[in-house]
Design a protein around this motif. Sequence first.
Motif, short mmCIF file in Angstrom:
data_model
loop_
_atom_site.label_atom_id
_atom_site.label_comp_id
_atom_site.label_asym_id
_atom_site.label_seq_id
_atom_site.Cartn_x
_atom_site.Cartn_y
_atom_site.Cartn_z
N ARG A 1 0.84 -1.20 0.00
CA ARG A 1 0.00 0.00 0.00
C ARG A 1 0.88 1.26 0.00
O ARG A 1 0.57 2.25 -0.66
CB ARG A 1 -0.93 0.00 1.21
CG ARG A 1 -1.90 1.19 1.25
CD ARG A 1 -2.77 1.16 2.50
NE ARG A 1 -3.66 0.02 2.54
CZ ARG A 1 -4.82 -0.07 1.90
NH1 ARG A 1 -5.24 0.95 1.16
NH2 ARG A 1 -5.57 -1.15 2.01
N VAL A 2 1.97 1.21 0.76
CA VAL A 2 2.90 2.34 0.80
C VAL A 2 3.48 2.60 -0.58
O VAL A 2 3.53 3.74 -1.06
CB VAL A 2 4.02 2.09 1.83
CG1 VAL A 2 5.07 3.21 1.76
CG2 VAL A 2 3.45 1.98 3.24
N THR B 1 2.25 1.78 -3.47
CA THR B 1 1.19 2.26 -4.36
C THR B 1 0.93 3.75 -4.14
O THR B 1 0.76 4.51 -5.11
CB THR B 1 -0.10 1.46 -4.13
OG1 THR B 1 0.14 0.08 -4.45
CG2 THR B 1 -1.22 1.98 -5.01
N ALA B 2 0.92 4.17 -2.87
CA ALA B 2 0.71 5.59 -2.56
C ALA B 2 1.85 6.44 -3.11
O ALA B 2 1.63 7.53 -3.66
CB ALA B 2 0.58 5.78 -1.05
N LEU B 3 3.07 5.95 -3.00
CA LEU B 3 4.21 6.68 -3.54
C LEU B 3 4.14 6.77 -5.06
O LEU B 3 4.40 7.83 -5.65
CB LEU B 3 5.51 5.99 -3.11
CG LEU B 3 5.89 6.13 -1.64
CD1 LEU B 3 6.97 5.12 -1.28
CD2 LEU B 3 6.37 7.55 -1.33
N LEU B 4 3.79 5.66 -5.71
CA LEU B 4 3.71 5.65 -7.17
C LEU B 4 2.67 6.63 -7.69
O LEU B 4 2.86 7.27 -8.74
CB LEU B 4 3.37 4.24 -7.66
CG LEU B 4 3.38 4.02 -9.17
CD1 LEU B 4 4.75 4.34 -9.76
CD2 LEU B 4 2.97 2.59 -9.50
N ALA B 5 1.58 6.81 -6.94
CA ALA B 5 0.54 7.77 -7.33
C ALA B 5 1.07 9.20 -7.36
O ALA B 5 0.50 10.07 -8.03
CB ALA B 5 -0.65 7.67 -6.38
N THR C 1 8.97 2.61 -6.19
CA THR C 1 9.65 1.62 -5.36
C THR C 1 8.73 0.42 -5.28
O THR C 1 7.67 0.40 -5.91
CB THR C 1 9.97 2.18 -3.96
OG1 THR C 1 10.81 1.24 -3.26
CG2 THR C 1 8.70 2.44 -3.15
N THR C 2 9.12 -0.59 -4.53
CA THR C 2 8.27 -1.77 -4.38
C THR C 2 8.08 -2.10 -2.91
O THR C 2 8.94 -1.79 -2.08
CB THR C 2 8.88 -3.00 -5.08
OG1 THR C 2 10.10 -3.37 -4.41
CG2 THR C 2 9.18 -2.70 -6.54
N GLY C 3 6.98 -2.74 -2.62
CA GLY C 3 6.76 -3.19 -1.26
C GLY C 3 7.83 -4.15 -0.80
O GLY C 3 8.27 -4.11 0.36
N GLU C 4 8.28 -5.00 -1.70
CA GLU C 4 9.33 -5.97 -1.35
C GLU C 4 10.61 -5.26 -0.93
O GLU C 4 11.26 -5.65 0.04
CB GLU C 4 9.60 -6.88 -2.54
CG GLU C 4 10.66 -7.95 -2.27
CD GLU C 4 10.90 -8.85 -3.47
OE1 GLU C 4 11.73 -9.78 -3.34
OE2 GLU C 4 10.27 -8.63 -4.52
N HIS C 5 10.98 -4.22 -1.66
CA HIS C 5 12.21 -3.49 -1.31
C HIS C 5 12.06 -2.78 0.03
O HIS C 5 12.99 -2.79 0.86
CB HIS C 5 12.52 -2.47 -2.41
CG HIS C 5 13.82 -1.76 -2.22
ND1 HIS C 5 14.98 -2.41 -1.84
CD2 HIS C 5 14.16 -0.44 -2.34
CE1 HIS C 5 15.98 -1.53 -1.74
NE2 HIS C 5 15.49 -0.33 -2.02
N LEU C 6 10.91 -2.20 0.29
CA LEU C 6 10.68 -1.53 1.56
C LEU C 6 10.73 -2.52 2.72
O LEU C 6 11.30 -2.23 3.79
CB LEU C 6 9.33 -0.80 1.54
CG LEU C 6 9.21 0.34 0.52
CD1 LEU C 6 7.79 0.90 0.53
CD2 LEU C 6 10.23 1.43 0.78
N GLU D 1 -1.05 11.12 3.10
CA GLU D 1 -2.19 10.27 2.75
C GLU D 1 -2.16 8.97 3.55
O GLU D 1 -3.20 8.50 4.05
CB GLU D 1 -2.18 9.98 1.26
CG GLU D 1 -2.47 11.19 0.40
CD GLU D 1 -2.37 10.89 -1.08
OE1 GLU D 1 -2.17 9.71 -1.44
OE2 GLU D 1 -2.50 11.84 -1.89
N LEU D 2 -0.98 8.40 3.68
CA LEU D 2 -0.84 7.15 4.45
C LEU D 2 -1.12 7.39 5.92
O LEU D 2 -1.70 6.53 6.61
CB LEU D 2 0.56 6.58 4.25
CG LEU D 2 0.85 6.03 2.85
CD1 LEU D 2 2.34 5.84 2.66
CD2 LEU D 2 0.10 4.72 2.63
N ARG D 3 -0.71 8.54 6.42
CA ARG D 3 -0.98 8.89 7.82
C ARG D 3 -2.49 8.96 8.07
O ARG D 3 -2.99 8.49 9.10
CB ARG D 3 -0.31 10.22 8.15
CG ARG D 3 -0.46 10.68 9.60
CD ARG D 3 0.29 11.99 9.79
NE ARG D 3 0.10 12.57 11.10
CZ ARG D 3 0.80 12.26 12.17
NH1 ARG D 3 1.75 11.35 12.09
NH2 ARG D 3 0.58 12.85 13.33
N ALA D 4 -3.22 9.54 7.12
CA ALA D 4 -4.68 9.62 7.25
C ALA D 4 -5.31 8.23 7.21
O ALA D 4 -6.23 7.93 7.99
CB ALA D 4 -5.25 10.50 6.13
#
Length: 226
Positions: free
Chosen positions: A20-21, A23-27, A32-37, A88-91
């Motif tokens: 989800r993180v 995806t929010a960044l890509l928007a 980046t990717t969730g796997e890398h994070l 957005e993620l904080r919300a």
Amino acid sequence: MIETVFLDAGGVLVHPNFDRVATALLAHGVSTTGEHLRHVEPLAKRDLEDPSFIRSSDDDSRGLVYFATVLRRAGLVIDDRVRAALMELRAYHAANNLWETAADGLIPFLVRLRARGLRRVVVSNANGTLHAHFDRLGLTPYFDAIFDSHVEGVEKPDPRFFGIALERSGSRKETTVHVGDFYEIDVVGARRAGLQAILLDPAEVNADRDCVRVRTLDELAVKLGA
């Protein structure tokens, strides 16, 4: 003999939804990717293990620093695009709780603890949504009690939080162990409250710490005799 296991929520039972993180960044045009994070997150958490930082911050303010540190470890620059995504993620987190990815093998692990006769208690720094969040994930029935720091008005590493959990869960400090993912918050806090402590260290970035460490929930179950 251990009778009760206190379990941190975030970082032990549930993890950030890094997909989800990403995806929010890509928007916002940041790739980046969730796997890398997920891969760099253990190093980012170790970066935050500064006693003075822990003492001078609270769980809410640490959350923003935590995500910024994960993103820097992932090679991203914290610019306006990243800040917009983080807001957005904080919300989303305030309404739903972003720590919504269950740990690998979580339910079998909890079933093993229950079969062993161990009391299972969540003791977590959270934002007031933990009870509803665990209901949403279907996790509530696997625990004897759940304690959210926001609800209780005190958070780890303050030993008073552990004291509240001990009293209201009917547990004794002499037979209780706390499992967490931050040394300065979980291990130090539990010890100040007179509890034993185990650090979940899946990437083994805390080999220098003077505490019992496990890499997985399965290893933790074995350690607890389950």
